[in-house]
Scaffold this motif. Structure first.
Motif: not given
Length: 194
Positions: A165-176, A178-188
Protein backbone atom coordinates in the motif's frame (compact mmCIF):
# COMPACT_ATOMS: atom_id res chain seq x y z
CA UNK A 1 10.69 8.99 24.18
CA UNK A 2 12.32 9.34 20.76
CA UNK A 3 14.22 6.03 20.96
CA UNK A 4 11.33 3.97 22.38
CA UNK A 5 10.52 2.10 19.11
CA UNK A 6 14.05 0.70 18.98
CA UNK A 7 14.11 -0.16 22.69
CA UNK A 8 10.83 -2.05 22.26
CA UNK A 9 12.28 -3.89 19.25
CA UNK A 10 15.35 -4.88 21.27
CA UNK A 11 13.29 -5.88 24.33
CA UNK A 12 11.19 -8.24 22.22
CA UNK A 13 14.36 -10.23 21.59
CA UNK A 14 16.52 -9.64 24.68
CA UNK A 15 15.43 -8.05 27.96
CA UNK A 16 17.25 -4.86 28.89
CA UNK A 17 17.54 -3.22 32.28
CA UNK A 18 16.77 0.50 32.55
CA UNK A 19 20.50 1.11 33.03
CA UNK A 20 21.29 -0.78 29.79
CA UNK A 21 18.62 1.21 27.97
CA UNK A 22 20.25 4.45 29.15
CA UNK A 23 23.67 3.30 27.98
CA UNK A 24 22.27 2.39 24.55
CA UNK A 25 20.29 5.60 24.05
CA UNK A 26 23.32 7.70 24.95
CA UNK A 27 24.93 6.47 21.73
CA UNK A 28 21.96 6.88 19.37
CA UNK A 29 20.92 9.79 17.16
CA UNK A 30 17.57 10.63 15.61
CA UNK A 31 17.65 11.81 12.02
CA UNK A 32 15.04 12.74 9.42
CA UNK A 33 15.52 12.44 5.66
CA UNK A 34 13.32 14.01 2.98
CA UNK A 35 11.51 12.10 0.25
CA UNK A 36 14.05 11.23 -2.44
CA UNK A 37 17.03 11.92 -0.17
CA UNK A 38 19.79 9.32 -0.02
CA UNK A 39 20.59 7.77 3.35
CA UNK A 40 23.62 6.18 1.72
CA UNK A 41 25.17 6.13 -1.73
CA UNK A 42 27.11 3.33 -3.36
CA UNK A 43 30.84 3.91 -3.08
CA UNK A 44 30.63 5.60 0.31
CA UNK A 45 31.69 3.69 3.41
CA UNK A 46 28.64 2.89 5.54
CA UNK A 47 29.42 4.57 8.86
CA UNK A 48 25.93 3.99 10.34
CA UNK A 49 23.08 1.51 10.54
CA UNK A 50 19.54 2.84 10.65
CA UNK A 51 16.36 1.73 12.39
CA UNK A 52 13.27 3.22 10.74
CA UNK A 53 10.71 4.84 13.06
CA UNK A 54 8.60 6.36 10.26
CA UNK A 55 8.73 6.37 6.49
CA UNK A 56 10.06 3.94 3.91
CA UNK A 57 13.18 3.29 1.86
CA UNK A 58 14.49 1.28 -1.04
CA UNK A 59 17.95 -0.29 -1.23
CA UNK A 60 19.22 -0.75 -4.76
CA UNK A 61 22.13 -0.86 -7.16
CA UNK A 62 22.36 0.42 -10.71
CA UNK A 63 23.78 -1.85 -13.40
CA UNK A 64 26.10 -0.77 -16.22
CA UNK A 65 23.09 -0.01 -18.43
CA UNK A 66 21.67 2.34 -15.82
CA UNK A 67 18.88 0.00 -14.71
CA UNK A 68 17.84 0.06 -11.06
CA UNK A 69 17.67 -3.26 -9.18
CA UNK A 70 15.89 -3.09 -5.82
CA UNK A 71 17.32 -5.60 -3.35
CA UNK A 72 15.41 -4.50 -0.24
CA UNK A 73 12.80 -2.14 1.10
CA UNK A 74 12.39 -0.79 4.60
CA UNK A 75 9.50 0.46 6.72
CA UNK A 76 8.89 1.14 10.41
CA UNK A 77 10.62 -1.22 12.84
CA UNK A 78 13.08 -2.44 10.20
CA UNK A 79 16.83 -1.99 10.08
CA UNK A 80 18.37 -0.69 6.87
CA UNK A 81 21.96 -0.45 5.74
CA UNK A 82 24.65 -2.14 3.71
CA UNK A 83 25.77 -4.77 6.23
CA UNK A 84 28.94 -5.70 4.32
CA UNK A 85 30.06 -2.09 4.04
CA UNK A 86 29.16 -1.38 7.67
CA UNK A 87 30.77 -4.51 9.12
CA UNK A 88 33.96 -4.24 7.10
CA UNK A 89 34.09 -0.44 6.78
CA UNK A 90 34.51 -0.74 3.02
CA UNK A 91 32.74 1.17 0.19
CA UNK A 92 29.05 0.30 -0.10
CA UNK A 93 27.59 -1.54 -3.08
CA UNK A 94 24.09 -0.15 -2.57
CA UNK A 95 22.22 3.13 -2.56
CA UNK A 96 19.55 3.62 0.10
CA UNK A 97 16.93 6.22 -0.84
CA UNK A 98 13.85 7.47 1.01
CA UNK A 99 10.50 6.84 -0.68
CA UNK A 100 8.86 9.42 1.58
CA UNK A 101 9.96 11.51 4.54
CA UNK A 102 11.74 9.03 6.77
CA UNK A 103 12.87 9.28 10.38
CA UNK A 104 15.54 6.88 11.61
CA UNK A 105 17.49 6.09 14.72
CA UNK A 106 21.10 5.84 13.68
CA UNK A 107 24.00 4.14 15.35
CA UNK A 108 27.58 4.73 14.31
CA UNK A 109 29.95 1.83 13.72
CA UNK A 110 32.24 2.90 16.58
CA UNK A 111 29.27 3.30 18.95
CA UNK A 112 27.89 -0.12 18.09
CA UNK A 113 31.28 -1.72 18.70
CA UNK A 114 31.55 0.05 22.08
CA UNK A 115 28.01 -1.01 23.01
CA UNK A 116 28.86 -4.65 22.38
CA UNK A 117 31.32 -4.33 25.29
CA UNK A 118 29.09 -2.14 27.46
CA UNK A 119 25.82 -4.07 26.89
CA UNK A 120 26.80 -7.61 25.78
CA UNK A 121 23.11 -8.50 25.20
CA UNK A 122 23.25 -6.32 22.09
CA UNK A 123 25.50 -8.82 20.35
CA UNK A 124 22.77 -11.45 20.80
CA UNK A 125 20.12 -8.97 19.61
CA UNK A 126 22.02 -8.11 16.43
CA UNK A 127 22.83 -11.78 15.82
CA UNK A 128 19.11 -12.56 15.92
CA UNK A 129 18.29 -9.66 13.59
CA UNK A 130 21.00 -10.64 11.10
CA UNK A 131 20.02 -14.33 11.22
CA UNK A 132 16.42 -13.46 10.37
CA UNK A 133 17.50 -11.15 7.54
CA UNK A 134 19.86 -13.79 6.15
CA UNK A 135 17.13 -16.43 6.31
CA UNK A 136 14.71 -14.16 4.46
CA UNK A 137 17.34 -13.37 1.82
CA UNK A 138 18.06 -17.07 1.32
CA UNK A 139 14.35 -17.83 0.90
CA UNK A 140 14.04 -14.99 -1.60
CA UNK A 141 16.86 -16.42 -3.72
CA UNK A 142 15.24 -19.88 -3.74
CA UNK A 143 11.81 -18.44 -4.58
CA UNK A 144 13.22 -16.32 -7.40
CA UNK A 145 14.52 -19.53 -8.99
CA UNK A 146 11.61 -21.84 -8.19
CA UNK A 147 8.47 -19.70 -8.44
CA UNK A 148 6.80 -17.85 -11.28
CA UNK A 149 6.59 -14.06 -11.15
CA UNK A 150 2.88 -14.31 -10.35
CA UNK A 151 3.54 -16.73 -7.47
CA UNK A 152 6.28 -14.42 -6.12
CA UNK A 153 3.94 -11.43 -6.26
CA UNK A 154 1.10 -13.28 -4.51
CA UNK A 155 3.51 -14.39 -1.79
CA UNK A 156 4.81 -10.81 -1.49
CA UNK A 157 1.22 -9.56 -1.07
CA UNK A 158 0.62 -12.06 1.73
CA UNK A 159 3.97 -11.51 3.42
CA UNK A 160 4.14 -7.71 3.24
CA UNK A 161 0.63 -6.22 2.91
CA UNK A 162 1.78 -3.03 4.64
CA UNK A 163 4.45 -2.41 2.00
CA UNK A 164 2.17 -2.96 -1.00
CA UNK A 165 0.00 0.00 0.00
CA UNK A 166 2.93 2.37 0.55
CA UNK A 167 5.64 1.59 -1.97
CA UNK A 168 5.42 2.52 -5.68
CA UNK A 169 4.67 -0.42 -7.98
CA UNK A 170 7.88 0.09 -10.00
CA UNK A 171 9.88 -0.52 -6.79
CA UNK A 172 7.97 -3.73 -6.04
CA UNK A 173 8.42 -4.86 -9.67
CA UNK A 174 12.17 -4.28 -9.48
CA UNK A 175 12.34 -6.14 -6.15
CA UNK A 176 10.52 -9.10 -7.74
CA UNK A 177 12.84 -9.02 -10.77
CA UNK A 178 10.13 -8.10 -13.30
CA UNK A 179 9.17 -5.01 -15.28
CA UNK A 180 6.48 -2.65 -14.00
CA UNK A 181 4.43 -3.49 -17.13
CA UNK A 182 4.56 -7.20 -16.31
CA UNK A 183 3.56 -6.48 -12.72
CA UNK A 184 0.62 -4.44 -14.01
CA UNK A 185 -0.41 -7.42 -16.15
CA UNK A 186 -0.19 -9.77 -13.14
CA UNK A 187 -2.27 -7.37 -11.04
CA UNK A 188 -4.98 -7.20 -13.74
CA UNK A 189 -4.99 -10.99 -13.99
CA UNK A 190 -5.37 -11.35 -10.22
CA UNK A 191 -8.21 -8.80 -10.10
CA UNK A 192 -10.21 -10.80 -12.68
CA UNK A 193 -9.61 -14.02 -10.72
CA UNK A 194 -10.96 -12.51 -7.49
Amino acid sequence: MEFQPLLEHINQRVKLTSEEESIITSRLKLRTFLKGQFVQQAGDVSRHQYFITSGSTKTFYTDTDGNMHVVAMGIEDWWIGDICSFSNQLPADFHIQCLDQTTVIQIAYSDQEALFDEVPKLERYFRLVVQKAYGNMSLRIVRNHSMSAKERYVLFLKSYPEIVQRVPQYVIASYLGITKEFLSSIRKQLSTEA
